[in-house]
Design an enzyme around this catalytic site. Structure first.
Site, PDB file in Angstrom:
ATOM      1  CB  ILE A  13      -0.958   0.001   1.210  1.00 23.42           C
ATOM      2  CG1 ILE A  13      -1.764  -1.312   1.244  1.00 23.42           C
ATOM      3  CG2 ILE A  13      -1.908   1.189   1.142  1.00 23.42           C
ATOM      4  CD1 ILE A  13      -2.544  -1.536   2.531  1.00 23.42           C
ATOM      5  CG  LEU A  34      14.323  -2.699   2.007  1.00 26.44           C
ATOM      6  CD1 LEU A  34      15.610  -2.829   1.190  1.00 26.44           C
ATOM      7  CD2 LEU A  34      13.186  -2.271   1.081  1.00 26.44           C
ATOM      8  CB  SER A 125      -6.655  -3.153   9.973  1.00 20.22           C
ATOM      9  OG  SER A 125      -7.296  -4.328   9.566  1.00 20.22           O
ATOM     10  CB  ALA A 126     -11.772  -3.758   8.336  1.00 24.37           C
ATOM     11  CE1 TYR A 149      -1.599  -5.991  11.085  1.00 25.06           C
ATOM     12  CE2 TYR A 149      -3.861  -6.750  10.842  1.00 25.06           C
ATOM     13  CZ  TYR A 149      -2.847  -5.881  10.490  1.00 25.06           C
ATOM     14  OH  TYR A 149      -3.082  -4.896   9.570  1.00 25.06           O
ATOM     15  CE  LYS A 153      -2.103  -2.356  11.663  1.00 28.43           C
ATOM     16  NZ  LYS A 153      -1.092  -1.433  11.151  1.00 28.43           N
ATOM     17  CE1 TYR A 177      -5.277   2.660   5.132  1.00 25.96           C
ATOM     18  CE2 TYR A 177      -3.745   0.818   5.157  1.00 25.96           C
ATOM     19  CZ  TYR A 177      -3.983   2.179   5.200  1.00 25.96           C
ATOM     20  OH  TYR A 177      -2.917   3.031   5.302  1.00 25.96           O
ATOM     21  CG  PHE A 178     -13.227  -2.292   5.080  1.00 30.01           C
ATOM     22  CD1 PHE A 178     -12.984  -1.059   5.690  1.00 30.01           C
ATOM     23  CD2 PHE A 178     -14.154  -3.144   5.667  1.00 30.01           C
ATOM     24  CE1 PHE A 178     -13.685  -0.664   6.846  1.00 30.01           C
ATOM     25  CE2 PHE A 178     -14.865  -2.759   6.812  1.00 30.01           C
ATOM     26  CZ  PHE A 178     -14.621  -1.520   7.399  1.00 30.01           C
ATOM     27  CG  ASN A 199      -4.189 -11.518   2.386  1.00 29.65           C
ATOM     28  OD1 ASN A 199      -3.050 -11.097   2.569  1.00 29.65           O
ATOM     29  ND2 ASN A 199      -5.073 -11.585   3.355  1.00 29.65           N
ATOM     30  NE  ARG A 231     -13.249 -11.350   5.160  1.00 27.00           N
ATOM     31  CZ  ARG A 231     -14.081 -12.281   5.644  1.00 27.00           C
ATOM     32  NH1 ARG A 231     -15.373 -12.228   5.367  1.00 27.00           N
ATOM     33  NH2 ARG A 231     -13.626 -13.257   6.405  1.00 27.00           N
TER      34      ARG A 231
HETATM   35  P1  NAD Z   1       3.567  -4.530   3.488  1.00 26.60           P
HETATM   36  O1  NAD Z   1       4.143  -5.602   4.341  1.00 26.60           O
HETATM   37  O2  NAD Z   1       3.552  -4.730   2.024  1.00 26.60           O
HETATM   38  O3  NAD Z   1       4.311  -3.151   3.791  1.00 26.60           O
HETATM   39  C1  NAD Z   1       4.800  -2.828   5.074  1.00 26.60           C
HETATM   40  C2  NAD Z   1       6.197  -2.232   4.886  1.00 26.60           C
HETATM   41  O4  NAD Z   1       6.700  -1.873   6.182  1.00 26.60           O
HETATM   42  C3  NAD Z   1       7.182  -3.222   4.273  1.00 26.60           C
HETATM   43  O5  NAD Z   1       7.863  -2.609   3.202  1.00 26.60           O
HETATM   44  C4  NAD Z   1       8.144  -3.568   5.425  1.00 26.60           C
HETATM   45  O6  NAD Z   1       9.442  -3.824   4.964  1.00 26.60           O
HETATM   46  C5  NAD Z   1       8.053  -2.290   6.272  1.00 26.60           C
HETATM   47  N1  NAD Z   1       8.339  -2.476   7.707  1.00 26.60           N
HETATM   48  C6  NAD Z   1       7.759  -3.356   8.566  1.00 26.60           C
HETATM   49  N2  NAD Z   1       8.288  -3.225   9.794  1.00 26.60           N
HETATM   50  C7  NAD Z   1       9.209  -2.222   9.716  1.00 26.60           C
HETATM   51  C8  NAD Z   1      10.080  -1.610  10.659  1.00 26.60           C
HETATM   52  N3  NAD Z   1      10.166  -2.035  11.911  1.00 26.60           N
HETATM   53  N4  NAD Z   1      10.873  -0.596  10.243  1.00 26.60           N
HETATM   54  C9  NAD Z   1      10.822  -0.171   8.956  1.00 26.60           C
HETATM   55  N5  NAD Z   1      10.029  -0.717   8.027  1.00 26.60           N
HETATM   56  C10 NAD Z   1       9.232  -1.736   8.402  1.00 26.60           C
HETATM   57  O7  NAD Z   1       2.109  -4.249   4.044  1.00 26.60           O
HETATM   58  P2  NAD Z   1       0.908  -3.436   3.370  1.00 26.60           P
HETATM   59  O8  NAD Z   1      -0.091  -4.411   2.893  1.00 26.60           O
HETATM   60  O9  NAD Z   1       1.440  -2.421   2.444  1.00 26.60           O
HETATM   61  O10 NAD Z   1       0.311  -2.759   4.681  1.00 26.60           O
HETATM   62  C11 NAD Z   1       0.666  -1.446   5.064  1.00 26.60           C
HETATM   63  C12 NAD Z   1      -0.054  -1.097   6.354  1.00 26.60           C
HETATM   64  O11 NAD Z   1      -1.452  -1.228   6.172  1.00 26.60           O
HETATM   65  C13 NAD Z   1       0.296  -1.993   7.531  1.00 26.60           C
HETATM   66  O12 NAD Z   1       0.331  -1.194   8.706  1.00 26.60           O
HETATM   67  C14 NAD Z   1      -0.867  -2.968   7.608  1.00 26.60           C
HETATM   68  O13 NAD Z   1      -1.056  -3.458   8.912  1.00 26.60           O
HETATM   69  C15 NAD Z   1      -2.009  -2.079   7.159  1.00 26.60           C
HETATM   70  N6  NAD Z   1      -3.142  -2.819   6.587  1.00 26.60           N
HETATM   71  C16 NAD Z   1      -2.915  -3.656   5.514  1.00 26.60           C
HETATM   72  C17 NAD Z   1      -3.984  -4.363   4.956  1.00 26.60           C
HETATM   73  C18 NAD Z   1      -3.778  -5.322   3.825  1.00 26.60           C
HETATM   74  O14 NAD Z   1      -4.644  -6.160   3.588  1.00 26.60           O
HETATM   75  N7  NAD Z   1      -2.688  -5.240   3.072  1.00 26.60           N
HETATM   76  C19 NAD Z   1      -5.278  -4.182   5.479  1.00 26.60           C
HETATM   77  C20 NAD Z   1      -5.457  -3.309   6.560  1.00 26.60           C
HETATM   78  C21 NAD Z   1      -4.377  -2.630   7.094  1.00 26.60           C
HETATM   79  C1  WQD Z   2     -10.820 -12.931   2.010  1.00 21.11           C
HETATM   80  C2  WQD Z   2     -11.859 -14.046   1.865  1.00 21.11           C
HETATM   81  C3  WQD Z   2     -11.308 -15.995   3.163  1.00 21.11           C
HETATM   82  C4  WQD Z   2      -7.694 -17.045   0.913  1.00 21.11           C
HETATM   83  C5  WQD Z   2      -7.144 -10.111   5.958  1.00 21.11           C
HETATM   84  C6  WQD Z   2      -6.843  -9.741   7.390  1.00 21.11           C
HETATM   85  C7  WQD Z   2      -7.343  -8.353   7.674  1.00 21.11           C
HETATM   86  C8  WQD Z   2      -6.795  -7.355   6.671  1.00 21.11           C
HETATM   87  C9  WQD Z   2      -7.008  -7.816   5.262  1.00 21.11           C
HETATM   88  C10 WQD Z   2      -4.807  -6.337   7.572  1.00 21.11           C
HETATM   89  C11 WQD Z   2     -12.183 -14.742   3.189  1.00 21.11           C
HETATM   90  C12 WQD Z   2     -11.284 -16.313   1.681  1.00 21.11           C
HETATM   91  C13 WQD Z   2      -8.844 -16.425   1.369  1.00 21.11           C
HETATM   92  C14 WQD Z   2      -7.794 -18.325   0.303  1.00 21.11           C
HETATM   93  C15 WQD Z   2     -10.177 -18.243   0.631  1.00 21.11           C
HETATM   94  N1  WQD Z   2      -5.384  -7.182   6.802  1.00 21.11           N
HETATM   95  N2  WQD Z   2     -10.065 -17.004   1.222  1.00 21.11           N
HETATM   96  N3  WQD Z   2      -9.043 -18.859   0.188  1.00 21.11           N
HETATM   97  O1  WQD Z   2      -9.147 -12.504   5.948  1.00 21.11           O
HETATM   98  O2  WQD Z   2     -10.760 -10.779   5.018  1.00 21.11           O
HETATM   99  O3  WQD Z   2      -8.551 -10.072   5.789  1.00 21.11           O
HETATM  100  O4  WQD Z   2      -6.543  -9.156   5.088  1.00 21.11           O
HETATM  101  O5  WQD Z   2      -5.259  -5.585   8.366  1.00 21.11           O
HETATM  102  O6  WQD Z   2      -6.951  -8.036   8.962  1.00 21.11           O
HETATM  103  O7  WQD Z   2      -7.459 -10.685   8.233  1.00 21.11           O
HETATM  104  O8  WQD Z   2      -8.703 -11.357   3.705  1.00 21.11           O
HETATM  105  O9  WQD Z   2      -7.916 -12.092   1.501  1.00 21.11           O
HETATM  106  O10 WQD Z   2      -7.336 -13.489   3.524  1.00 21.11           O
HETATM  107  O11 WQD Z   2      -9.700 -13.432   2.714  1.00 21.11           O
HETATM  108  O12 WQD Z   2     -11.267 -18.787   0.509  1.00 21.11           O
HETATM  109  O13 WQD Z   2      -6.798 -18.927  -0.090  1.00 21.11           O
HETATM  110  O14 WQD Z   2     -11.298 -15.070   1.027  1.00 21.11           O
HETATM  111  O15 WQD Z   2     -11.833 -17.078   3.894  1.00 21.11           O
HETATM  112  O16 WQD Z   2     -13.541 -15.095   3.144  1.00 21.11           O
HETATM  113  P1  WQD Z   2      -9.369 -11.275   5.189  1.00 21.11           P
HETATM  114  P2  WQD Z   2      -8.315 -12.606   2.830  1.00 21.11           P
END
Ligand code: NAD
Ligand code: WQD
Length: 348
Positions: A13, A34, A125-126, A149, A153, A177-178, A199, A231
């Site tokens: 993101i 990284l 996060s949601a 985790y 948050k 974020y969702f 995911n 979702r």
């Molecule tokens: P990501 O793992 O791709 O990116 C996180 C980045 O942070 C990575 O580049 C990692 O190297 C860096 N990092 C982690 N710990 C660090 C540290 N101690 N010092 C410096 N850098 C560090 O994750 P993302 O999917 O881009 O998520 C970004 C943020 O959004 C996170 O806080 C995550 O919890 C939140 N979030 C993600 C999702 C999702 O589904 N991807 C959903 C909700 C919330």
């Molecule tokens: C989506 C749907 C699974 C993989 C997670 C974290 C959440 C947030 C976003 C950070 C669900 C189904 C999945 C597979 C499947 N991250 N599924 N087969 O669980 O909604 O959210 O990422 O904050 O905190 O929990 O996302 O993409 O894992 O799953 O059937 O191989 O797909 O059961 O219904 P989730 P997801």
């Protein structure tokens, strides 16, 4: 607010948000260790935006490394993405998650305070809505968590509330974020999980390239129209734009604060599409968008999953003047373009 520090800016993101920031004229400084990203992302950012952002290879665990960045750069605001994010892994390694996510944020906030930088956009996060709230989720619902985790948050959100109470100059957006999916439309930037994807969308993309045989669908007996989990999927570039809107909102509160105090705040915003799709609907949409068949098998429910959730987005729509512009078809086709490029790179 021109100079923005982006922690975790090399991640999924973060890197897309860096593109949106550069295109909007911000001066971006990235801090990342990284641990879940690649240095090559900098080149991809340059290819897309024409600009090679300043990068600090630094770990938020080391306060002195953060201070070094603030000493060298005049920072006006911070977008804080850096965190560990795998829900299942957090159950196995709670101490790593609490340490990285909590201590990292503590160190960052301490340094920001030392340098009088009080504008912060935090990646929440949601998952903070836990498993007891009715859908759609609204920002004022009670928070809880079902994993370390998620708990990290919830705790950080609380810590940031306390910080603002102690020092009203703190001006903070908590962006919940969702389910972010998709990739940059250039095909040059996207999500590249290490190992087997947890995911849904990255798993589907790897089935499509033949790297994995079939998608396992976790549960087909939920109380949803087709029995699979629902979702709220959001395109990562729509999510990136939400950060620009949050920065604009913080800036307007700062100016209002100069004439009328108490305008700064800690506010939570849901960033989602406001409606959900089931796993089977996502599979169908991917097949329709790409023409690639996705074989699947039905598996037992995954521990910790709930049947359905999606966002109430009225607050972000109204207060941030933000809405999503990209639908599920584009999320699938952009993911596919990126995944094909990744496979080409791996095979060359
Ligand atoms: P990501 O793992 O791709 O990116 C996180 C980045 O942070 C990575 O580049 C990692 O190297 C860096 N990092 C982690 N710990 C660090 C540290 N101690 N010092 C410096 N850098 C560090 O994750 P993302 O999917 O881009 O998520 C970004 C943020 O959004 C996170 O806080 C995550 O919890 C939140 N979030 C993600 C999702 C999702 O589904 N991807 C959903 C909700 C919330
Ligand atoms: C989506 C749907 C699974 C993989 C997670 C974290 C959440 C947030 C976003 C950070 C669900 C189904 C999945 C597979 C499947 N991250 N599924 N087969 O669980 O909604 O959210 O990422 O904050 O905190 O929990 O996302 O993409 O894992 O799953 O059937 O191989 O797909 O059961 O219904 P989730 P997801």
């Amino acid at each position: 607010m021109k100079n923005i520090l982006v922690t975790g800016g090399m991640g999924f993101i973060g890197s897309h948000t860096v593109i949106a920031l550069i295109e909007a004229g911000f001066n971006v400084i990235i801090l990342d260790n990284l641990c879940n990203s690649e240095i090559t992302t900098l080149k991809q950012i340059e290819k897309i935006s024409g600009h090679y952002p300043e990068f600090y290879f630094a770990n938020l665990m080391h306060k002195a490394s953060i201070e070094a960045v603030f000493m060298q750069q005049e920072i006006h605001g911070v977008i804080h993405f850096a965190a560990l994010k795998a829900v299942g892994e957090s159950v196995d390694k709670p101490l790593s998650y609490y340490q990285n996510n909590l201590v990292g944020t503590l160190n960052l906030c301490q340094v920001m305070q030392e340098f009088n930088v009080f504008n912060l956009v935090f990646s929440s996060s949601a998952t903070v809505y836990g498993d007891k709230n009715p859908i759609p989720y609204k920002e004022d619902m009670p928070l809880s968590a079902t994993s370390p985790y998620g708990q990290s948050k919830v705790m950080i959100e609380q810590m940031l509330q306390d910080l603002h109470l102690s020092e009203p100059r703190w001006n903070i957006s908590l962006l919940r974020y969702f389910n972010p999916i998709g990739a940059h439309s250039s095909g040059l930037l996207g999500e590249n999980p290490k190992g087997i994807p947890n995911n849904l969308m990255p798993y589907i993309a790897q089935v499509a390239t033949g790297q994995r045989q079939a998608l396992g669908i976790f549960g087909n007996d939920y109380n949803t129209p087709d029995g699979t989990g629902i979702r709220d999927y959001i395109h990562v570039m729509d999510l990136a734009n939400g950060h620009l809107k949050a920065l604009a909102q913080l800036a307007s509160q700062n100016s209002a604060n100069q004439t009328n105090r108490n305008k700064t705040s800690v506010e939570a915003y849901n960033l989602g599409a406001g409606h959900g799709y089931s796993v089977l609907e996502v599979v169908k949409a991917f097949e329709n968008a790409t023409g690639v068949h996705i074989p699947f098998k039905k598996l037992a429910r995954r521990a910790g999953d709930i049947a359905a959730f999606y966002a109430d987005t009225h607050k972000a729509n109204k207060v941030l003047d933000w809405q999503v512009e990209r639908g599920l078809t584009q999320m699938c086709s952009d993911t596919w373009r990126w995944q094909l490029n990744l496979s080409k790179r791996a095979n060359s």
